[in-house]
Motif scaffolding. Structure first.
Motif, short mmCIF file in Angstrom:
data_model
loop_
_atom_site.label_atom_id
_atom_site.label_comp_id
_atom_site.label_asym_id
_atom_site.label_seq_id
_atom_site.Cartn_x
_atom_site.Cartn_y
_atom_site.Cartn_z
N LEU A 126 -6.86 11.45 5.20
CA LEU A 126 -7.01 10.13 5.83
C LEU A 126 -7.88 9.21 4.98
O LEU A 126 -7.60 8.01 4.85
CB LEU A 126 -7.62 10.28 7.22
N LYS A 127 -8.94 9.79 4.40
CA LYS A 127 -9.81 8.98 3.54
C LYS A 127 -9.04 8.44 2.33
O LYS A 127 -9.19 7.28 1.94
CB LYS A 127 -11.01 9.80 3.07
N VAL A 128 -8.23 9.32 1.76
CA VAL A 128 -7.41 8.91 0.62
C VAL A 128 -6.45 7.79 1.02
O VAL A 128 -6.27 6.80 0.31
CB VAL A 128 -6.63 10.10 0.04
N ASP A 129 -5.85 7.96 2.22
CA ASP A 129 -4.93 6.93 2.71
C ASP A 129 -5.65 5.59 2.92
O ASP A 129 -5.11 4.52 2.61
CB ASP A 129 -4.27 7.38 4.02
N ILE A 130 -6.86 5.67 3.48
CA ILE A 130 -7.63 4.45 3.74
C ILE A 130 -7.98 3.75 2.43
O ILE A 130 -7.84 2.54 2.28
CB ILE A 130 -8.91 4.76 4.54
N LEU A 131 -8.45 4.53 1.45
CA LEU A 131 -8.78 3.96 0.15
C LEU A 131 -7.56 3.33 -0.51
O LEU A 131 -7.64 2.24 -1.09
CB LEU A 131 -9.37 5.03 -0.77
N SER A 132 -6.44 4.05 -0.38
CA SER A 132 -5.20 3.53 -0.95
C SER A 132 -4.80 2.22 -0.28
O SER A 132 -4.39 1.26 -0.95
CB SER A 132 -4.08 4.55 -0.80
N ALA A 133 -4.95 2.18 1.06
CA ALA A 133 -4.62 0.96 1.80
C ALA A 133 -5.54 -0.20 1.40
O ALA A 133 -5.10 -1.34 1.25
CB ALA A 133 -4.71 1.22 3.30
N LYS A 134 -6.84 0.13 1.21
CA LYS A 134 -7.78 -0.91 0.79
C LYS A 134 -7.43 -1.46 -0.58
O LYS A 134 -7.50 -2.67 -0.83
CB LYS A 134 -9.21 -0.36 0.78
N GLU A 135 -7.05 -0.56 -1.49
CA GLU A 135 -6.67 -1.00 -2.83
C GLU A 135 -5.44 -1.89 -2.78
O GLU A 135 -5.38 -2.93 -3.44
CB GLU A 135 -6.41 0.22 -3.73
N LYS A 136 -4.45 -1.46 -1.96
CA LYS A 136 -3.25 -2.27 -1.82
C LYS A 136 -3.57 -3.63 -1.22
O LYS A 136 -3.04 -4.66 -1.63
CB LYS A 136 -2.22 -1.54 -0.96
N ASN A 137 -4.48 -3.62 -0.20
CA ASN A 137 -4.88 -4.88 0.44
C ASN A 137 -5.57 -5.80 -0.55
O ASN A 137 -5.34 -7.00 -0.58
CB ASN A 137 -5.81 -4.57 1.62
N SER A 138 -6.44 -5.20 -1.40
CA SER A 138 -7.13 -5.98 -2.41
C SER A 138 -6.14 -6.57 -3.41
O SER A 138 -6.26 -7.74 -3.80
CB SER A 138 -8.14 -5.10 -3.15
N GLU A 139 -5.15 -5.77 -3.79
CA GLU A 139 -4.14 -6.26 -4.72
C GLU A 139 -3.33 -7.39 -4.11
O GLU A 139 -3.01 -8.39 -4.77
CB GLU A 139 -3.22 -5.12 -5.14
N LEU A 140 -3.00 -7.23 -2.80
CA LEU A 140 -2.24 -8.28 -2.12
C LEU A 140 -3.05 -9.57 -2.04
O LEU A 140 -2.52 -10.67 -2.22
CB LEU A 140 -1.85 -7.81 -0.71
N LYS A 141 -4.37 -9.44 -1.77
CA LYS A 141 -5.23 -10.62 -1.71
C LYS A 141 -5.25 -11.33 -3.06
O LYS A 141 -5.20 -12.57 -3.13
CB LYS A 141 -6.65 -10.23 -1.30
N LYS A 142 -5.32 -10.54 -4.14
CA LYS A 142 -5.33 -11.14 -5.47
C LYS A 142 -4.01 -11.86 -5.75
O LYS A 142 -3.99 -12.94 -6.34
CB LYS A 142 -5.57 -10.07 -6.53
N GLU A 143 -2.90 -11.23 -5.31
CA GLU A 143 -1.60 -11.85 -5.51
C GLU A 143 -1.49 -13.16 -4.74
O GLU A 143 -0.98 -14.15 -5.25
CB GLU A 143 -0.49 -10.88 -5.07
N VAL A 144 -1.99 -13.14 -3.48
CA VAL A 144 -1.95 -14.36 -2.66
C VAL A 144 -2.81 -15.44 -3.30
O VAL A 144 -2.41 -16.61 -3.39
CB VAL A 144 -2.45 -14.06 -1.22
N LYS A 145 -4.01 -15.05 -3.76
CA LYS A 145 -4.91 -16.01 -4.41
C LYS A 145 -4.25 -16.60 -5.65
O LYS A 145 -4.33 -17.81 -5.90
CB LYS A 145 -6.21 -15.30 -4.78
N SER A 146 -3.60 -15.71 -6.43
CA SER A 146 -2.93 -16.17 -7.64
C SER A 146 -1.79 -17.13 -7.32
O SER A 146 -1.63 -18.17 -7.97
CB SER A 146 -2.39 -14.97 -8.43
#
Length: 430
Positions: free
Chosen positions: A74-94
């Motif tokens: 679950l921790k791995v999944d959460i970290l993975s989700a956070k990374e994906k969320n961060s990437e999505l935020k960067k994409e939206v910002k870009s």
């Protein structure tokens, strides 16, 4: 023969039909298998040792033995989700940045195409307009990867407020970033010139950047006064522009009252506040020089404008902008006693002439009541009932040495509504 041929044809058709049915069944089976495999990937071909011998303690053993693994998963999944969320935020910002720049640059791009494209005829009288906005340079992150990473996190739409500071201005720096936070400006950065300021910014959750060691900069940065530190900006800002970022350079004796990015035009290489105190001095006027001994030709017309303030200006990442920084930095290094603001204006305004190639940079003067100097405030605005109701974007305490006291009074007047906060100060200084 005809009957035999018909029989063969009939048999071949039958075999063909059977083959088609078999092939269809195989394809259908494969499709069904793929569907089940997709929706239930672990349901097929999984081994289950001892499945024929149910153990009443199996559930408890599984719970105690596999819970840590499940928690880790679950921790791995959460970290993975956070990374994906961060990437999505960067994409939206870009994407937002590209959209904003596309909308803003649409008209400029059309002008550039018309001017820089193929040769063309002039249009009707009053319709011809020259190129006003120079195109930005291609960013080069190899110049300073560490700074590029910081700017990628701090800047919005590839622009930010930047201030240089050492321990000599610590008190004013705190008031500077306190008001930036109060206004709600997220894209700002302090370039710390000594260890003390770097730690001070970090302890106050202020974005900070400490340059790599550079003897030429560090000596001045650590012990230099206002004018010496001010001269460093032209060397330091070059990397920001090379990385493709527009910078709103700010001294720390400035009070922010609104977000300045809402009031910029972005159509010039340099957009600067003025040291002028009225429309004539801020925006330019025809000054007539009188020399009576010349008789009939005694009057000579001159053009005058009060200087741009090198403590608050917006500069875009263009070739003329970088050339300006290089010219000023070069002259200051050759003559350390020269005043950076005087050199800054000379390079911006002096035209080409024999023995000198002038800078071809576009420039714009900021609205003097929105981007206000302290002479305008204390000599004019505070005494005018109508002007007192206007809320400037920033106030630069550049005309008065008692900077900190006046900065606090400006905050009290504009941010806290204390109507008499400015009254006890003199127009000028002792």
């Amino acid at each position: 023969m005809a009957g035999r041929r018909d029989a063969l044809l009939t048999r071949e058709k039958g075999q063909s039909a059977i083959a088609s049915r078999i092939l269809g069944a195989v394809v259908l089976g494969v499709l069904i298998g793929c569907v089940f495999a997709f929706f239930s990937p672990n349901s097929f071909f999984t081994s289950a040792p001892h499945s024929h011998f149910p153990n009443p303690n199996a559930k408890m053993a599984s719970s105690t033995c596999e819970s840590p693994e499940q928690v880790n998963a679950l921790k791995v999944d959460i970290l993975s989700a956070k990374e994906k969320n961060s990437e999505l935020k960067k994409e939206v910002k870009s994407l937002m940045e590209r959209l904003r720049l596309a909308e803003q640059g649409k008209g400029h791009a059309q002008e550039q195409f018309v001017v820089l494209g193929e040769n063309h005829k002039a249009g009707p009288f009053g319709t011809v307009k020259g190129l006003r906005t120079n195109p930005p340079i291609i960013p080069d992150e190899s110049v300073n990867p560490r700074l590029a990473k910081i700017l990628g996190e701090v800047a919005i739409y590839k622009e930010l407020v930047v201030a240089l500071a050492n321990s000599n201005v610590k008190e004013m720096l705190q008031l500077w970033f306190t008001n930036i936070k109060r206004v709600g400006i997220p894209n700002y950065l302090v370039v710390a010139l000594d260890d003390n300021i770097e730690e001070f910014c970090k302890s106050n959750d202020v974005p900070v950047y400490r340059r790599d060691p550079d003897q030429g900069v560090d000596v001045v940065g650590k012990i230099g006064g206002n004018h010496a530190v001010s001269g460093l900006k032209f060397r330091i800002l070059r990397e920001f522009l090379q990385l493709g970022y527009s910078v709103l350079l700010s001294d720390v004796d400035i009070v922010f009252l609104q977000n300045p990015f809402d009031y910029l035009y972005r159509d010039s290489d340099v957009e600067s506040m003025s040291d002028g105190h009225n429309n004539m001095t801020a925006y330019g006027y025809n000054d007539v020089f009188d020399e009576p001994s010349m008789g009939w030709a005694r009057y000579a017309h001159t053009m005058r404008i009060w200087v741009y303030n090198s403590g608050f200006f917006y500069i875009r990442p263009t070739l003329p902008s970088i050339e300006l920084l290089d010219r000023v930095a070069s002259r200051l290094s050759k003559d350390p006693k020269s005043w950076d603001q005087a050199v800054f204006n000379e390079e911006l305004f002096f035209p080409s002439h024999p023995g000198y190639d002038g800078l071809h940079a576009a420039k714009r003067t900021m609205d003097m009541y929105l981007f206000m100097n302290s002479k305008v405030l204390f000599k004019t605005v505070r005494k005018d009932a109508k002007l007192k109701k206007l809320k400037p974007v920033i106030v630069h305490v550049n005309y008065h040495p008692d900077k900190f006291a006046r900065m606090k009074a400006i905050v009290e007047f504009y941010a806290m509504g204390k109507q008499d906060a400015l009254d006890h100060f003199k127009d000028g200084s002792d």
